[in-house]
Every structure is written in structure tokens, then in C-alpha cells.
Motif scaffolding. Structure first.
Motif, short mmCIF file in Angstrom:
data_model
loop_
_atom_site.label_atom_id
_atom_site.label_comp_id
_atom_site.label_asym_id
_atom_site.label_seq_id
_atom_site.Cartn_x
_atom_site.Cartn_y
_atom_site.Cartn_z
N SER A 72 -11.85 3.02 -2.69
CA SER A 72 -11.65 1.53 -2.62
C SER A 72 -10.55 1.07 -1.81
CB SER A 72 -11.55 0.93 -3.83
OG SER A 72 -12.74 1.20 -4.71
N VAL A 73 -9.43 1.79 -2.05
CA VAL A 73 -8.10 1.34 -1.24
C VAL A 73 -8.30 1.58 0.27
CG1 VAL A 73 -5.61 1.75 -0.85
CG2 VAL A 73 -6.68 1.41 -3.32
N TYR B 25 -13.02 -5.87 -4.43
CA TYR B 25 -12.39 -5.63 -5.52
C TYR B 25 -13.07 -6.29 -6.69
CZ TYR B 25 -8.36 -7.35 -8.43
OH TYR B 25 -7.35 -7.01 -9.44
N GLY C 98 -7.34 -6.74 -1.74
CA GLY C 98 -8.46 -7.54 -2.21
C GLY C 98 -8.16 -9.10 -2.29
N ALA D 109 -10.87 4.71 -7.15
CA ALA D 109 -9.84 3.63 -6.78
C ALA D 109 -9.20 3.92 -5.55
CB ALA D 109 -8.47 3.85 -8.06
N ALA E 292 -13.54 -7.49 1.37
CA ALA E 292 -12.03 -7.21 0.37
C ALA E 292 -12.47 -7.77 -1.03
CB ALA E 292 -10.97 -7.78 1.01
N VAL F 158 0.91 -1.31 -0.03
CA VAL F 158 -0.12 0.15 -0.02
C VAL F 158 0.99 1.17 -0.03
CG1 VAL F 158 -1.80 1.28 1.30
CG2 VAL F 158 -2.04 -1.08 1.08
N CYS G 44 0.80 3.51 -3.25
CA CYS G 44 -0.15 4.59 -3.02
C CYS G 44 0.95 5.99 -2.98
CB CYS G 44 -0.97 4.93 -1.85
SG CYS G 44 -2.29 3.35 -2.11
N LEU H 30 -2.65 2.69 -7.85
CA LEU H 30 -3.85 2.23 -6.99
C LEU H 30 -4.59 0.95 -7.35
CD1 LEU H 30 -5.60 5.84 -7.08
CD2 LEU H 30 -4.08 4.73 -5.31
N PHE I 127 -14.84 -3.21 -8.18
CA PHE I 127 -13.71 -2.36 -8.55
C PHE I 127 -13.23 -2.64 -9.97
CE2 PHE I 127 -9.05 -1.30 -9.24
CZ PHE I 127 -9.27 -0.25 -9.18
N VAL J 72 -10.77 -0.54 2.12
CA VAL J 72 -10.34 -2.14 2.18
C VAL J 72 -9.15 -1.99 3.27
CG1 VAL J 72 -9.47 -4.04 1.22
CG2 VAL J 72 -11.35 -2.77 -0.08
N MET K 133 -5.21 -1.91 -4.67
CA MET K 133 -6.53 -2.80 -4.44
C MET K 133 -6.40 -4.34 -4.61
SD MET K 133 -9.38 -1.93 -3.61
CE MET K 133 -10.93 -2.96 -3.37
#
Length: 368
Positions: A143-144, A182, A301, A140, A178, A108, A112, A293, A185, A147, A297
Motif C-alpha cells: 500500500s505504501v 488508505y 493517504g 502494508a 490515496a 516515508v 519505512c 508502515l 488499508f 501510494v 500510509m
């Protein structure tokens, strides 16, 4: 160039031969203690496999277009990363309890802040302002953040099970949430709102085609898909092969054991980082952000459901909750990421801020 020559090109170039050789080398060194000279040879092939993976990912991306191209690399790397995590947890016993947490959080922070920050920096250096689609990037990031919060932050504050761990029902919920998010997404990125994840120009025009070369043939794309899989397998496998040397070096230097996970995560995510920077240099900032991203994810996920399933036969606890310092970094990443995404435009400053957060994470990994 004749059609026959074009069909043979993927296998005749070094990018075609090296993944095959790297896999053969992986088979020869797997499970063995490597002397220092051989570690150097393995490291060279590891670097070559990374570059080959980037090449084949770009061939596939050119064939299928965005956002499918960036999704291929993100998912491929993450599936093999998950397999590596589960394998290490099976072999590691209780000492591997925080392995999934450390690896996912490292992914992450690297994606990110590292991939996103570096991409914005490269694009801003070239065009002064990096332009992207705020709607797709914002979805995105949301979502990250969701989760990551449910999987990494929440276990620290639950009370059913002592320590930063989920109870059985809580872990089941986190895994289902998760995986569901995902899947949603991916559906949003590739079908429902595909245009939100396409590169845009400075005037806001969506770029749905590549203008620099003819797309590769279906045969070339399939060949690159197979070679990409071989390259990624060799990247992860060779990284694991040299990890004992890294572990001994970290121990001799008196560094925390979590540094090993950071080093391996950096190696595994290197193909996506290089691909993202190349896309940013071509003014495809949205493609770079899709890689960053999307990889974050995919990492959460797919990893959380996988380790949740693995706990059925794994012995020992599964530690998912973050400590206080990492919690601060996660909150800062989400807040800064939101402020970066909202305008749909970024400068050198935003890229520098994200890279500073990554640097802070690396410093704390070495000196907690």
C-alpha cells in the motif's frame, strides 16, 4: 490501589500534567520570536511532550488492543502533521511549493527505514531473530509503495504540466486514489483481516492479548486519549515555534533549506519511534511494523488529499515529483522492504540495511 486513586492517576502523574502545561506554553509563545534561553525551555517541554504522548498512546493501545492501538497514534500524529503542513503552505507562498513533497518523503524514509530498521535491530538483538506476520506487513508495504509511487514518483514523468507537477485532473486522481487506498488499508487492518496485523511468536502463534498487566479502565483510556491529543498538539506546535531558530541555524551553517523539514519530521515522528522500539523490546515486532508502515500510509493517504484540497485557495504551484537521488532511495526502500518482509523473519542485517538507507537519505539532505 483504590478505584478513586486509579481514576486520578492519569492527571496526577507528570505524563498527565505536562501536556496541559505544554499547551499553555504553546499559547504563550505562538507567533513570537524566541530568545535563545527560551528556545532551550521550549525544547525541554517539547521532549517531555513526546514522552507523554508515547505513554498515553501505550495506555490506549493496551485498552483497545492491536492493531487499533498503533492505528490511534499513527492517525493522530498524521492529522496534526497535515494541519501543520497546510498552515505552513498558506503562510509560505511560492517558496512552500515543495513542502508537502519534502515532508511526506521525509515521513516515508523515517518510518519505512528508521522505525522499521530500528525495531528489527532491537528485536534481533534480544531474540536473534525478529518474527512478524508477513501477510499483514506485506500488504502494508504494498500500500505504501503504491501510494508513494503514484503521489511522489509519477509527477516527475507526467508531461501535461511543466515541471514535477500534476495537472488538476491528475492531482484529483492522486488524491482520490490515496484516500481510497488508505481507507481500504484501515478496513483490512482493523476488521477484514485483523489477525494479519497481530503480533506472532517464534512458532507462528498469534498473540491477541497482552500478558503483562490488566487493561486500564474506560475512564483512564478516555483521559489518555484527551491527553494524547494535547501532547501531540504541543509537539507539533512547539516544533513549529522553534523552527525559526532551526532555520537560522541551518542558514548560518550553509545547509539546504530542506534540512528544516527533515528536523521537524524527526521531532514529529519521535513519539511513534519510541513506541515502536518499546514494542520491539517486548517481542511485539508486528506492533512496531504496524506503527512504522501505518504511519507512512497515513502520512501519504491523508496529506495528499489535504494539500490537493488546499490548492483551491493556495497561490503558487504544488511540486510533488521527486528528484533523481530521492527516486533511487524510494526504489531501494521498496525493494529492500519487500525482501525483508517476505520471509516473515529478520536478523540484525536487515535492520542494519534499512538504517543505512535512512542514513543515506539524511546525508543527501545535508549534502545533495
Amino acid at each position: 490501589m483504590s478505584p478513586r486513586t486509579r481514576r486520578r492517576t492519569p492527571f496526577l502523574r507528570w505524563t498527565g500534567a505536562l501536556p496541559v502545561v505544554a499547551v499553555v506554553l504553546l499559547i504563550l509563545v505562538w507567533g513570537r520570536s524566541l530568545p535563545a534561553p527560551l528556545v532551550g525551555v521550549v525544547s525541554l517541554f517539547l521532549a517531555g511532550a513526546v514522552l507523554a504522548a508515547v505513554h498515553h498512546a501505550e495506555v490506549i493501545a493496551h485498552r483497545v488492543g492491536e492493531p487499533f492501538g498503533s492505528l490511534v497514534l499513527a492517525v493522530a500524529v498524521t492529522i496534526i502533521e497535515v494541519a501543520l503542513i497546510v498552515t505552513l503552505m498558506v503562510d509560505g507562498g511560492e517558496k512552500s511549493a515543495p513542502l508537502a513533497r519534502d515532508t511526506v518523503f521525509a515521513a516515508v524514509m523515517i518510518t519505512c527505514n528508521g522505525i522499521v530498521g530500528l525495531s528489527l535491530l532491537v528485536a534481533a538483538l534480544k531474540r536473534k531473530v525478529a518474527v512478524f506476520n508477513a501477510e499483514g506487513t506485506g500488504a502494508a508495504l504494498a500500500s505504501v509503495a503504491t501510494v508513494a509511487g503514484l503521489s511522489l514518483a509519477l509527477p516527475t514523468f507526467t508531461t501535461t504540466t511543466p515541471g514535477p507537477r500534476f495537472s488538476g485532473p491528475q492531482l484529483l486522481f492522486a488524491a482520490i486514489a490515496a484516500l481510497a487506498l488508505y481507507g481500504l488499508f484501515v478496513a483490512t487492518q482493523t476488521f477484514r483481516h485483523r489477525d494479519y496485523f497481530l503480533p506472532v511468536t517464534a512458532t507462528g502463534e498469534v498473540i491477541d492479548t497482552e500478558d503483562h498487566a490488566h487493561p486500564p479502565s474506560a475512564g483512564e483510556a478516555l483521559a489518555s486519549l484527551g491527553l494524547l491529543a494535547l501532547a501531540l498538539i504541543s509537539v507539533v506546535g512547539l516544533a513549529k515555534a522553534v523552527s525559526p531558530t532551526i532555520e537560522s541555524g541551518v542558514a548560518r551553517a550553509g545547509l539546504p533549506s530542506s534540512v528544516v523539514g527533515v528536523v521537524i519530521a524527526l521531532l514529529v515522528l519521535l513519539p511513534e519511534t519510541i513506541a515502536a522500539v518499546r514494542a520491539a523490546r517486548r517481542d511485539r515486532v508486528q506492533t512496531s511494523l504496524n506503527l512504522g508502515l501505518g504511519s507512512a500510509m497515513a502520512s501519504i493517504g491523508l496529506t495528499i488529499p489535504a494539500v490537493a484540497l488546499a490548492t483551491v485557495w493556495l497561490k503558487g504551484p504544488l511540486v510533488l515529483g521527486l528528484g533523481a537521488s530521492h527516486m533511487v532511495l524510494l526504489v531501494l526502500t521498496v525493494v529492500v522492504g519487500t525482501l525483508t518482509v517476505v520471509p516473515g523473519r529478520a536478523t540484525l542485517l536487515q535492520g542494519g540495511v534499512h538504517l543505512t538507507l535512512l542514513a543515506a537519505y539524511l546525508v543527501l539532505a545535508v549534502s545533495p
